[in-house]
Write a protein that holds these residues in place. Structure first.
Motif, PDB file in Angstrom:
ATOM      1  N   THR A 208      26.535  11.787   5.046  1.00 32.58           N
ATOM      2  CA  THR A 208      25.094  11.657   5.074  1.00 32.58           C
ATOM      3  C   THR A 208      24.628  11.138   3.732  1.00 32.58           C
ATOM      4  O   THR A 208      25.366  11.170   2.756  1.00 32.58           O
ATOM      5  N   LEU A 209      23.405  10.668   3.709  1.00 33.45           N
ATOM      6  CA  LEU A 209      22.843  10.158   2.478  1.00 33.45           C
ATOM      7  C   LEU A 209      21.794  11.124   1.961  1.00 33.45           C
ATOM      8  O   LEU A 209      21.066  11.737   2.730  1.00 33.45           O
ATOM      9  N   ASP A 210      21.707  11.229   0.670  1.00 31.52           N
ATOM     10  CA  ASP A 210      20.688  12.032   0.030  1.00 31.52           C
ATOM     11  C   ASP A 210      19.310  11.479   0.406  1.00 31.52           C
ATOM     12  O   ASP A 210      19.109  10.264   0.483  1.00 31.52           O
ATOM     13  N   ALA A 211      18.346  12.368   0.655  1.00 26.88           N
ATOM     14  CA  ALA A 211      17.000  11.956   1.066  1.00 26.88           C
ATOM     15  C   ALA A 211      16.346  11.048   0.025  1.00 26.88           C
ATOM     16  O   ALA A 211      15.646  10.095   0.369  1.00 26.88           O
ATOM     17  N   THR A 212      16.590  11.310  -1.259  1.00 24.83           N
ATOM     18  CA  THR A 212      16.019  10.470  -2.315  1.00 24.83           C
ATOM     19  C   THR A 212      16.600   9.070  -2.256  1.00 24.83           C
ATOM     20  O   THR A 212      15.871   8.076  -2.342  1.00 24.83           O
ATOM     21  N   LEU A 213      17.917   8.984  -2.091  1.00 24.86           N
ATOM     22  CA  LEU A 213      18.564   7.676  -1.981  1.00 24.86           C
ATOM     23  C   LEU A 213      18.040   6.932  -0.761  1.00 24.86           C
ATOM     24  O   LEU A 213      17.709   5.748  -0.846  1.00 24.86           O
ATOM     25  N   LEU A 214      17.941   7.616   0.351  1.00 29.88           N
ATOM     26  CA  LEU A 214      17.451   6.983   1.577  1.00 29.88           C
ATOM     27  C   LEU A 214      16.050   6.413   1.371  1.00 29.88           C
ATOM     28  O   LEU A 214      15.750   5.313   1.829  1.00 29.88           O
ATOM     29  N   SER A 215      15.200   7.136   0.651  1.00 35.16           N
ATOM     30  CA  SER A 215      13.825   6.662   0.435  1.00 35.16           C
ATOM     31  C   SER A 215      13.775   5.413  -0.454  1.00 35.16           C
ATOM     32  O   SER A 215      12.803   4.663  -0.410  1.00 35.16           O
ATOM     33  N   LEU A 216      14.830   5.190  -1.236  1.00 40.58           N
ATOM     34  CA  LEU A 216      14.875   4.027  -2.129  1.00 40.58           C
ATOM     35  C   LEU A 216      15.492   2.794  -1.485  1.00 40.58           C
ATOM     36  O   LEU A 216      15.288   1.677  -1.965  1.00 40.58           O
ATOM     37  N   LEU A 217      16.254   2.982  -0.422  1.00 43.41           N
ATOM     38  CA  LEU A 217      16.944   1.866   0.210  1.00 43.41           C
ATOM     39  C   LEU A 217      15.988   1.039   1.060  1.00 43.41           C
ATOM     40  O   LEU A 217      15.067   1.572   1.674  1.00 43.41           O
ATOM     41  N   ALA A 218      16.241  -0.263   1.100  1.00 49.40           N
ATOM     42  CA  ALA A 218      15.418  -1.167   1.899  1.00 49.40           C
ATOM     43  C   ALA A 218      16.317  -2.190   2.568  1.00 49.40           C
ATOM     44  O   ALA A 218      17.410  -2.498   2.084  1.00 49.40           O
ATOM     45  N   CYS A 219      15.843  -2.718   3.667  1.00 49.80           N
ATOM     46  CA  CYS A 219      16.579  -3.770   4.371  1.00 49.80           C
ATOM     47  C   CYS A 219      16.643  -5.003   3.480  1.00 49.80           C
ATOM     48  O   CYS A 219      15.617  -5.437   2.949  1.00 49.80           O
ATOM     49  N   PRO A 220      17.816  -5.590   3.306  1.00 48.99           N
ATOM     50  CA  PRO A 220      17.918  -6.779   2.459  1.00 48.99           C
ATOM     51  C   PRO A 220      17.248  -8.001   3.085  1.00 48.99           C
ATOM     52  O   PRO A 220      16.960  -8.971   2.387  1.00 48.99           O
ATOM     53  N   GLN A 221      16.968  -7.935   4.377  1.00 46.84           N
ATOM     54  CA  GLN A 221      16.388  -9.088   5.054  1.00 46.84           C
ATOM     55  C   GLN A 221      14.858  -9.076   4.991  1.00 46.84           C
ATOM     56  O   GLN A 221      14.252 -10.058   4.587  1.00 46.84           O
ATOM     57  N   ASP A 222      14.217  -7.963   5.377  1.00 42.73           N
ATOM     58  CA  ASP A 222      12.749  -7.929   5.377  1.00 42.73           C
ATOM     59  C   ASP A 222      12.161  -6.985   4.331  1.00 42.73           C
ATOM     60  O   ASP A 222      10.963  -6.831   4.236  1.00 42.73           O
ATOM     61  N   LYS A 223      13.016  -6.339   3.549  1.00 42.58           N
ATOM     62  CA  LYS A 223      12.628  -5.451   2.436  1.00 42.58           C
ATOM     63  C   LYS A 223      11.885  -4.197   2.897  1.00 42.58           C
ATOM     64  O   LYS A 223      11.298  -3.492   2.098  1.00 42.58           O
ATOM     65  N   GLY A 224      11.926  -3.896   4.198  1.00 38.45           N
ATOM     66  CA  GLY A 224      11.261  -2.713   4.725  1.00 38.45           C
ATOM     67  C   GLY A 224      12.174  -1.506   4.727  1.00 38.45           C
ATOM     68  O   GLY A 224      13.377  -1.600   4.459  1.00 38.45           O
ATOM     69  N   PRO A 225      11.608  -0.333   5.055  1.00 41.39           N
ATOM     70  CA  PRO A 225      12.396   0.903   5.073  1.00 41.39           C
ATOM     71  C   PRO A 225      13.417   0.931   6.203  1.00 41.39           C
ATOM     72  O   PRO A 225      13.267   0.237   7.219  1.00 41.39           O
ATOM     73  N   LEU A 226      14.435   1.742   6.008  1.00 43.46           N
ATOM     74  CA  LEU A 226      15.502   1.902   6.992  1.00 43.46           C
ATOM     75  C   LEU A 226      15.532   3.343   7.483  1.00 43.46           C
ATOM     76  O   LEU A 226      15.162   4.264   6.755  1.00 43.46           O
ATOM     77  N   LEU A 227      15.994   3.522   8.705  1.00 47.24           N
ATOM     78  CA  LEU A 227      16.171   4.854   9.276  1.00 47.24           C
ATOM     79  C   LEU A 227      17.653   5.199   9.272  1.00 47.24           C
ATOM     80  O   LEU A 227      18.485   4.344   9.559  1.00 47.24           O
ATOM     81  N   LEU A 228      17.970   6.434   8.968  1.00 45.77           N
ATOM     82  CA  LEU A 228      19.339   6.912   9.080  1.00 45.77           C
ATOM     83  C   LEU A 228      19.492   7.497  10.475  1.00 45.77           C
ATOM     84  O   LEU A 228      18.816   8.462  10.822  1.00 45.77           O
ATOM     85  N   VAL A 229      20.326   6.860  11.295  1.00 46.08           N
ATOM     86  CA  VAL A 229      20.506   7.293  12.687  1.00 46.08           C
ATOM     87  C   VAL A 229      21.982   7.412  13.010  1.00 46.08           C
ATOM     88  O   VAL A 229      22.837   6.883  12.306  1.00 46.08           O
ATOM     89  N   ARG A 230      22.257   8.091  14.094  1.00 51.09           N
ATOM     90  CA  ARG A 230      23.639   8.281  14.546  1.00 51.09           C
ATOM     91  C   ARG A 230      23.943   7.250  15.642  1.00 51.09           C
ATOM     92  O   ARG A 230      23.274   7.206  16.654  1.00 51.09           O
ATOM     93  N   ALA A 231      24.961   6.434  15.390  1.00 52.32           N
ATOM     94  CA  ALA A 231      25.425   5.440  16.363  1.00 52.32           C
ATOM     95  C   ALA A 231      26.797   5.866  16.872  1.00 52.32           C
ATOM     96  O   ALA A 231      27.380   6.833  16.377  1.00 52.32           O
TER      97      ALA A 231
ATOM     98  N   PRO B  78      15.448  11.933  15.656  1.00 53.83           N
ATOM     99  CA  PRO B  78      14.812  12.331  14.395  1.00 53.83           C
ATOM    100  C   PRO B  78      15.573  11.718  13.230  1.00 53.83           C
ATOM    101  O   PRO B  78      16.776  11.510  13.306  1.00 53.83           O
ATOM    102  N   VAL B  79      14.852  11.390  12.191  1.00 55.43           N
ATOM    103  CA  VAL B  79      15.478  10.825  10.994  1.00 55.43           C
ATOM    104  C   VAL B  79      16.286  11.911  10.324  1.00 55.43           C
ATOM    105  O   VAL B  79      15.829  13.031  10.137  1.00 55.43           O
ATOM    106  N   GLU B  80      17.543  11.600   9.992  1.00 59.25           N
ATOM    107  CA  GLU B  80      18.434  12.535   9.308  1.00 59.25           C
ATOM    108  C   GLU B  80      18.311  12.334   7.810  1.00 59.25           C
ATOM    109  O   GLU B  80      18.010  11.249   7.352  1.00 59.25           O
ATOM    110  N   ALA B  81      18.612  13.375   7.089  1.00 49.76           N
ATOM    111  CA  ALA B  81      18.674  13.235   5.624  1.00 49.76           C
ATOM    112  C   ALA B  81      19.938  13.897   5.126  1.00 49.76           C
ATOM    113  O   ALA B  81      20.567  14.637   5.801  1.00 49.76           O
TER     114      ALA B  81
END
Length: 75
Positions: free
Chosen positions: A5-28, A72-75
């Motif tokens: 899993t990713l730390d919630a702080t790290l997740l909040s800082l990550l962005a899509c390299p294509q559209d620069k928007g936020p990403l969701l952490l999901v289970r695939a 639900p978004v995981e952290a």
């Protein structure tokens, strides 16, 4: 294969390299991924490290997209 899993702080800082928007952490099926619901692109997480390279992302199917946005978004 262990789940990472990713730390919630790290997740909040990550962005899509294509559209620069936020990403969701999901289970695939292959494990957790970072998902961009706007572009329907899933970025892999390799041993706990997000791989935010456009060429490494995959398109989500319609069924996956529906599952991902309902989770639900995981952290």
């Amino acid at each position: 294969m262990p789940e990472h899993t990713l730390d919630a702080t790290l997740l909040s800082l990550l962005a899509c390299p294509q559209d620069k928007g936020p990403l969701l952490l999901v289970r695939a099926a292959e494990g957790p991924v970072l998902y961009n619901p706007r572009l329907r692109r899933a970025y892999p997480i390799d041993n706990g490290i997000p791989v935010l390279l456009i060429d490494e992302a995959r398109d989500a199917t319609d069924a996956e997209h529906a599952d991902f946005i309902e989770q639900p978004v995981e952290a």
